[in-house]
Design a protein around this motif. Structure first.
Motif, short mmCIF file in Angstrom:
data_model
loop_
_atom_site.label_atom_id
_atom_site.label_comp_id
_atom_site.label_asym_id
_atom_site.label_seq_id
_atom_site.Cartn_x
_atom_site.Cartn_y
_atom_site.Cartn_z
N UNK A 42 -51.13 -14.42 -69.63
CA UNK A 42 -49.91 -13.94 -70.29
C UNK A 42 -48.74 -14.89 -70.04
N UNK A 43 -48.63 -15.40 -68.81
CA UNK A 43 -47.56 -16.36 -68.50
C UNK A 43 -47.71 -17.62 -69.34
N UNK A 44 -48.95 -18.11 -69.47
CA UNK A 44 -49.18 -19.32 -70.27
C UNK A 44 -48.85 -19.07 -71.73
N UNK A 45 -49.20 -17.89 -72.23
CA UNK A 45 -48.90 -17.53 -73.62
C UNK A 45 -47.39 -17.47 -73.84
N UNK A 49 -45.18 -19.80 -76.29
CA UNK A 49 -44.36 -19.19 -77.33
C UNK A 49 -42.92 -19.70 -77.23
N UNK A 50 -42.39 -19.75 -76.02
CA UNK A 50 -41.02 -20.27 -75.84
C UNK A 50 -40.92 -21.71 -76.32
N UNK A 51 -41.91 -22.52 -75.96
CA UNK A 51 -41.90 -23.92 -76.38
C UNK A 51 -41.97 -24.04 -77.90
N UNK A 55 -38.98 -25.54 -80.44
CA UNK A 55 -39.35 -26.77 -81.15
C UNK A 55 -38.22 -27.25 -82.04
N UNK A 56 -37.61 -26.32 -82.75
CA UNK A 56 -36.53 -26.69 -83.67
C UNK A 56 -35.32 -27.23 -82.90
#
Length: 79
Positions: A42-45, A49-51, A55-56
């Motif tokens: 979950x932490x990796x997900x 997701x944050x990354x 991105x923009x």
């Protein structure tokens, strides 16, 4: 380490006992390892997701987001 009480269906408890025996560990340790794996996943997900959402802001994408129709419109060339 913290001790907790866990309630589960009889069938789940039986599976946990058999799986723990197969892995040569205790049910307590098995459940602890499964929860730790879930936490890491979950932490990796969340990190991914944050990354992706940032991105923009990194300047890798510019302009407005494409609308669904624009994304699948093959008549216009991509810029």
């Amino acid at each position: 380490m913290k001790n907790v009480t866990v309630s589960m269906d009889d069938a789940v408890a039986e599976w946990a006992r058999l799986e723990a025996a197969r892995r040569n560990t205790s049910v307590s340790r098995l459940i602890g390892e499964m929860l730790a794996d879930k936490m890491r996943h979950d932490d990796a997900y969340e990190r991914a997701m944050r990354e992706a959402l940032e991105w923009r802001s990194w300047g890798k994408a510019s302009g407005p987001y494409l609308k669904r129709d624009e994304m699948y419109d093959r008549s216009k060339p991509r810029e």
